[in-house]
Design an enzyme around this catalytic site. Structure first.
Site, PDB file in Angstrom:
ATOM      1  N   LEU A 232       0.833  -1.192   0.000  1.00 11.44           N
ATOM      2  CA  LEU A 232       0.000   0.000   0.000  1.00 11.44           C
ATOM      3  C   LEU A 232       0.869   1.244   0.000  1.00 11.44           C
ATOM      4  CD1 LEU A 232      -2.863  -0.655   2.595  1.00 11.44           C
ATOM      5  CD2 LEU A 232      -3.030  -0.642   0.111  1.00 11.44           C
ATOM      6  N   LYS A 233       0.417   2.284  -0.685  1.00 11.97           N
ATOM      7  CA  LYS A 233       1.075   3.585  -0.638  1.00 11.97           C
ATOM      8  C   LYS A 233       0.268   4.482   0.294  1.00 11.97           C
ATOM      9  CE  LYS A 233       3.879   6.922  -1.841  1.00 11.97           C
ATOM     10  NZ  LYS A 233       3.540   7.770  -0.671  1.00 11.97           N
ATOM     11  N   HIS A 234       0.766   4.621   1.526  1.00 12.12           N
ATOM     12  CA  HIS A 234       0.116   5.520   2.470  1.00 12.12           C
ATOM     13  C   HIS A 234       0.400   6.961   2.050  1.00 12.12           C
ATOM     14  CE1 HIS A 234      -0.969   2.568   5.718  1.00 12.12           C
ATOM     15  NE2 HIS A 234      -0.135   1.849   4.976  1.00 12.12           N
ATOM     16  N   GLY A 408      -2.488   4.766  -3.538  1.00  9.88           N
ATOM     17  CA  GLY A 408      -2.146   3.836  -4.600  1.00  9.88           C
ATOM     18  C   GLY A 408      -1.443   2.601  -4.095  1.00  9.88           C
TER      19      GLY A 408
END
Length: 1222
Positions: A232-234, A408
């Site tokens: 996951l792109k935090h 994203g």
């Protein structure tokens, strides 16, 4: 192969030692400072002749055309401001340099003294002052006209003009006054040691398109070579922590509110995880990082440092990388090791998925395509959990701590045994307990910030005190010694002194090499030096400590740096081939040593978040030799170590760097379209804002339906926010205070709007606790916020045919001398050549009084349907925006005409093209703009125009024009089979460019005759004309004949007017249209089947009589799964079969009054049965009024009720279909 390359290879061979020579002779080869290909041969000749010859011979002077010797050649140096350098001995290869302003001048001289400390160097004979020699001069004016004297055996010290004697350990006050740093003298006993203190992964700019990267990833997984890892792109900021002694860092800065918030939040994570034992564990953790020289990188997600896509519900960090810094190249932990490390210390981990089979990885990409325009955290995580071979949930649940808006996913290639390693780690390191859940943790981040609102310093102090002394015992990085030491940079010549000093270890060699290359190539980067206040008590006159921040200003630097890394490998291959063709014995010797050369000469990557500790120190003469021996041993050991690290994963360099970022439209609407568009909306108005967001969506390849939905919403947003704020721009750091309520209200209007927005309404009010950020820094300490960049292969819209009821603007992003005026005259001679009845007229910039482009806009309003030839150079985005405005306001299209050129790594025009442009200008007579042979500053003007294009290579330049205007026309300029640019032309142009750089850095846009370089400009202009005259035959011979160029441009313009030009799309992806998976059927074969059935069955003949299937049956498919009916994962599961053939058997025809479909039986692909998620697989062939294709699912039920007819097909009719997504 160009001539410079020939010289390079020939020099390398001639410089090889005999087989009896010591292998250490080759050490200089692998340490040689790399230059541009065109210049490398001189430096190579110089250094090799000094290292491999038993006696020193005078180097052959460089001969200019016309018989001028090297010592007559003129060079300029920057006007004295602080320092002049007489004699410096550089560490590597005994190469003399002169570097007052940071340049690198490679000379051949070396000190014969035994005190000179180099790695593997062979003492050479010194050169007497005044002796001519072959010297490569870099592209900076830092060298005086007189020859550089070699270093004397006594190691003559380098002195500055302001230098004074300083003895003993200076006081802090004297240090911060700058005296100690300025008086530190670099001599032969001066060493430097550089070690990376904190860093994040290298940033690799993939040259392949997203589709090519996907295909390569799938291929590697399918062949068992790799696993695809997705995380996951935090939505937060990069934060790096190297322990309480190593320091805390943001992306490009330290010692500010961003790092103070990071330290506080990290301390809070320890409290939550360890409870009462937190302080003890924090101390242990810091000791562990310091003893093992490690750094951890995290995504810092808070509501106090400015808005991203959604304000987080809680403030937290997630560990994204763990790095062993050691004494050499950083070693990044694999994800399985990161998870083990984090679980051992109870640090927050990210959600990670592994895809180790072809089916799972293709399903992953298909799932993203199905969700990319409407995905939020819940459906995305659910889909990936179902598809992945291994799913490791993060210890921080994105939905609970950040929310539904998901920035994203990041997909990258990892080793094929990653799944095995991950399973082992998950067994050995189960999720740790959370002991602080019932523990009183004290004020949280928002409460601390809310209670300290006086200024930034007060907030920083409160945050660090709340974090505790175990996390931050020393606040010097933030507050210095109390007298503002850290508020100003260290001695501005620290970098030059660092590069001049002998490298004490392998790490220093590689970092010096990197920095030299970046400076010599003029990469957009800053090297900011500060005092290392953690070691303030150890500073003496002979030992200084600094921190360096390598701040890359543009992503183009990463791409250009990658090209340099590839150049080294290519060069080694060329060396090998040329040696083999000359001498087999020499080849064998060279190959053996070239293996070491290639390994040790490999450039280190350019990292994101790059911080270096630098020590400058002196040693006694009797210890210098001993230190050199130790350094050689270290170099050898680290070389072997480095090679093993590179090879252990079994991935080639290009494959190891394969990574793709997959962002979601729900996030991009908020950040790129709303937040980043605020300045355009308030400054330039709604029309410019609309142009901005439409262009962004075209770049992303957003589906047409989503573009319409988003345009409607953003137009309403523009009216709403401008009405509320007037001309007072909404702050981008708090934009969600206005955007979130608007989006919530908009989403409530319809289910379609809710899908578009994704999630809205959980607004966190930040006005009372937002961090106070002084100055103009962005969230990570940069001066300018990052802008969204286009993908590597942008999808551009095609330029539609220019209809008769709209106009056309033909404009020229070029340079004087590109023949635009001559082209316009040729077009005006025969305006009917376009087979168009619209008037064609030209506006020549040199004849227009006042501002040109407003005049064009005024003219177009009078003649909106005309074809306008804008005969003026249009070199920058400001002009392009004006042209776009004209297109909107006068209903016109625009097409750029650009001279063809290969360009350079930082300019769309090559030096060959520049030489031709100047040559053409200097042949003009009586030019209306007074830019001709009589102009005394013609060369300066051309350099000024050339410089306007700096910062973009040819691909980037053309891509941006295509993105804005749909297509472009190329005007032929240079012959493809031309010979290389003569050295005299190349040198005079490079000298001019560097002189222009010096002039503009000091005087800005002032005329050349008004600056301090006026005499130099006069001399250069004179020499420029002389060189061009001597090479006139060459310059005439390399140009494409003008009549041919005109003919090709006119043909291209005709295609534009008729709609014939179509920009090739290198990437065919469906964004947002991926709704269902199906088998595409051959329509002609289905029509043949129906015709045969009609001949045999009268009922079929009667039914088909008035259906006009030739016109109505143009496409057909068998649905496999639908996103709405069966879910995303069901659709994505067919990704493994995409574009593969599958047999389909039709067993019956069913029809009713308003529906008809063929019953289908789906076959197998590679022995695997393909099944449809529909209960009744079929292909709809006709629908009547009021019916939809989906209604055909009811035909079996209608038949059972007697409301439909079923005709058996015996034997079944078989066709081949193709699995596709729709």
């Amino acid at each position: 192969m160009s001539a410079p390359h020939h010289r390079l290879l020939f020099t390398l061979v001639l410089s090889l030692p005999s087989p009896k020579s010591s292998p250490t002779s080759f050490l200089s080869l692998r340490r040689l400072h790399f230059l541009s290909p065109a210049s490398l041969h001189l430096a190579t000749t110089t250094s090799f002749s000094s290292l491999f010859s038993s006696t020193r011979a005078s180097a052959m002077p460089y001969k200019r055309r016309g018989g001028h010797a090297t010592n007559e050649r003129q060079y300029w140096k920057e006007k004295p401001r602080a320092t002049s350098v007489d004699n410096i001995t550089e560490s590597i290869g005994n190469i003399s340099i002169s570097d007052a302003a940071g340049g690198n001048n490679m000379g051949a001289g070396a000190s014969g003294s035994s005190s000179a400390v180099q790695f593997g160097a062979i003492p050479g004979n010194s050169i007497a002052k005044g002796q001519p020699r072959g010297v490569w001069l870099p592209k900076t004016y830092v060298t005086a006209s007189e020859p550089v004297a070699s270093a004397a055996p006594s190691a003559t010290a380098l002195r500055t003009e302001k230098e004074t004697e300083v003895s003993g350990a200076g006081s802090l006050s004297r240090l911060f006054q700058g005296q100690l740093g300025e008086n530190f003298v670099v001599d032969n006993n001066t060493f430097s040691r550089a070690q990376i203190r904190a860093t994040f992964y290298p940033k690799f700019e993939n040259e392949k398109s997203d589709q090519e990267i996907r295909a390569r990833m799938i291929d590697m997984v399918a062949h068992g070579l790799a696993t695809v890892e997705v995380s996951l792109k935090h939505s937060g900021s990069l934060f790096m922590y190297a322990g309480h002694l190593g320091g805390a860092y943001a992306k490009n800065s330290f010692g500010n509110i961003y790092t103070a918030v990071g330290v506080f939040v990290l301390a809070r994570m320890f409290q939550e995880a360890w409870g009462a034992a937190a302080i003890e564990k924090q101390a242990e953790f810091n000791d562990f990082l310091e003893k093992n020289r490690m750094c951890i990188s995290m995504e810092l997600v808070t509501a106090v440092l400015g808005d991203h896509g959604q304000r987080p519900i809680d403030d937290y960090v997630v560990v994204t990388a763990v790095t062993e810094l050691g004494d050499g190249k950083p070693n990044f932990f694999s994800t399985s090791k990161v998870i083990a490390f984090c679980r051992m210390w109870r640090l927050p981990t990210n959600h990670v998925w592994l895809f180790s089979s072809r089916k799972s990885v293709t399903s992953f990409f298909a799932a993203y395509d199905a969700l990319c325009e409407e995905g939020t955290a819940t459906p995305v995580c659910q889909a990936l959990d179902e598809i992945a071979d291994i799913s490791i949930p993060g210890s921080k649940n994105h939905i609970k701590v950040q929310g539904e808006i998901l920035e994203g996913l990041v997909a990258r290639v990892v080793s094929h045994d990653s799944s095995e390693q991950m399973n082992k780690v998950l067994k050995e390191f189960p999720p740790p307990p959370v002991d602080g859940s019932s523990h009183v943790l004290g004020p949280n981040l928002r409460e601390v910030c809310a209670a300290n609102r006086a200024d930034e310093k007060q907030q920083i102090k409160a945050l660090l005190q709340s974090a505790g002394v175990s996390m931050c015992p020393d606040q010097s990085d933030w507050f210095g010694d109390g007298v503002g030491a850290h508020s100003r940079s260290a001695d501005r010549f620290v970098l030059s002194k660092f590069l001049q000093a002998h490298p004490a270890d392998y790490s220093t060699i590689k970092l010096q090499e990197m920095i030299r290359l970046m400076r010599q190539k003029h990469f957009p980067a800053a090297f900011k030096c500060y005092y290392n206040l953690h070691k303030i008590d150890s500073i003496t006159n002979d030992h200084l400590y600094y921190k360096m921040v390598i701040h890359v200003h543009s992503d183009s630097a990463f791409r250009r740096y990658q090209e340099e890394m590839r150049f080294f490998d290519d060069l080694c291959s060329l060396n090998y081939l040329f040696c083999y063709s000359l001498e087999v014995i020499l080849c064998k010797v060279f190959i053996e040593q070239n293996t070491v050369y290639r390994r040790n000469r490999e450039l280190w990557p350019l990292y994101r978040g790059f911080f270096i500790d630098i020590d400058l120190f002196k040693v006694q003469k009797d210890k210098a030799s001993e230190l050199a021996k130790e350094s050689n041993a270290l170099l050898s050991n680290l070389s072997i170590s480095c090679s093993s690290k590179i090879e252990k994963d079994g991935l080639a360099d290009d494959d190891a760097n394969l990574m793709i970022k997959l962002k979601f439209l729900t996030y991009k609407i908020r950040t790129f379209l709303i937040r980043n568009g605020l300045s355009i909306l308030f400054k330039d108005g709604p029309s410019a804002y609309k142009t901005y967001y439409l262009r962004q969506m075209r770049i992303w390849g957003t589906s047409a339906s989503k573009q319409r939905e988003i345009s409607k919403m953003l137009d309403e947003w523009a009216v709403y926010i401008r009405r509320k704020f007037g001309h007072r721009q909404l702050s981008s750091s708090t934009y969600l205070s206005e955007a979130e309520p608007f989006l919530e209200q908009y989403a409530r209007r319809s289910p379609q709007n809710q899908v578009l927005i994704g999630s809205a309404g959980n607004l966190v009010r930040v006005e009372n606790f937002q961090a106070i950020i002084e100055g103009s820094r962005d969230e990570e300490g940069d001066l300018n916020p990052d802008e969204d960049s286009a993908p590597s292969s942008p999808i551009t819209t095609n330029l539609d045919m220019v209809t008769k009821d709209e106009g056309l603007i033909v404009f020229f992003p070029g340079i004087p001398g590109c023949a635009k005026s001559a082209l316009c005259k040729e077009i005006l001679k025969n305006p009917g050549m376009f087979d168009d009845n619209r008037p064609v007229h030209s506006l020549m910039g040199d004849l227009i009084k006042g501002r040109y482009w407003p005049k064009v806009a005024e003219d177009r309003k009078k003649k909106p349907y005309a074809i306008t030839l804008a005969d003026k150079n249009a070199p920058n985005e400001e002009v392009w925006r004006q042209i776009e405005d004209m297109c909107r306001s006068t209903k016109a299209s625009a097409i750029p005409v650009v001279p063809e050129s290969e360009g350079t790594d930082s300019n769309p025009f090559s030096l060959d093209a520049l030489a031709v442009f100047i040559f053409r200008v200097l042949q003009r007579v009586n030019h209306p703009g007074n830019l001709d042979k009589s102009s005394p500053n013609a060369g300066f003007v051309l350099l000024m125009f050339y410089h306007l294009y700096n910062g973009k290579n040819r691909k980037e330049f053309e891509s941006e024009l295509i993105e804005r205007f749909g297509a472009l026309v190329k005007m032929p300029l240079l012959k493809i089979d031309r010979s290389p640019l003569p050295d005299s032309l190349r040198i005079i142009l490079e000298e001019g460019l560097n002189l222009y750089g010096l002039h503009t850095s000091r005087h800005g846009r002032a005329e050349p005759n008004k600056g301090s370089y006026a005499k130099e400009w006069v001399q250069w202009e004179k020499r420029l004309r002389e060189v061009l005259l001597r090479n006139s035959d060459y310059l005439n011979s390399i140009q494409v004949p003008f009549d041919i160029a005109v003919k090709q441009v006119i043909e291209q313009l005709k295609d534009v007017i008729k709609g014939g030009i179509r920009t090739p799309e290198s990437e065919k992806r469906r964004f947002g249209n991926l709704v269902f998976a199906a088998v595409t059927l051959p329509v002609l074969e289905i029509r043949t089947l129906l015709e045969k059935l009609a001949e045999k069955e009268s009922e079929v003949q009667v039914f088909l009589k008035d259906k006009e299937l030739e016109n109505n049956l143009t496409k057909a498919h068998v649905t496999l799964a639908h996103k709405r009916s069966h879910g995303v994962t069901s659709v994505a599961s067919y990704g493994a079969y995409q574009q593969q053939k599958v047999p389909i058997e039709f067993t019956a025809l069913l029809f009713s009054d308003n529906l008809a479909a063929l019953e289908a039986r789906i076959g197998s692909i590679n022995g695997e049965k393909i099944s449809s998620k529909n209960e009744w697989p079929h292909a709809t062939i006709w629908t009547g009024a009021g019916a939809s294709a989906k209604d055909a699912n009811a035909l079996p039920q209608l038949h059972s009720e007697g409301k439909a007819v079923r005709i058996e097909i015996d034997p079944p009719f078989t066709v081949d279909g193709v699995v596709n997504f729709y």
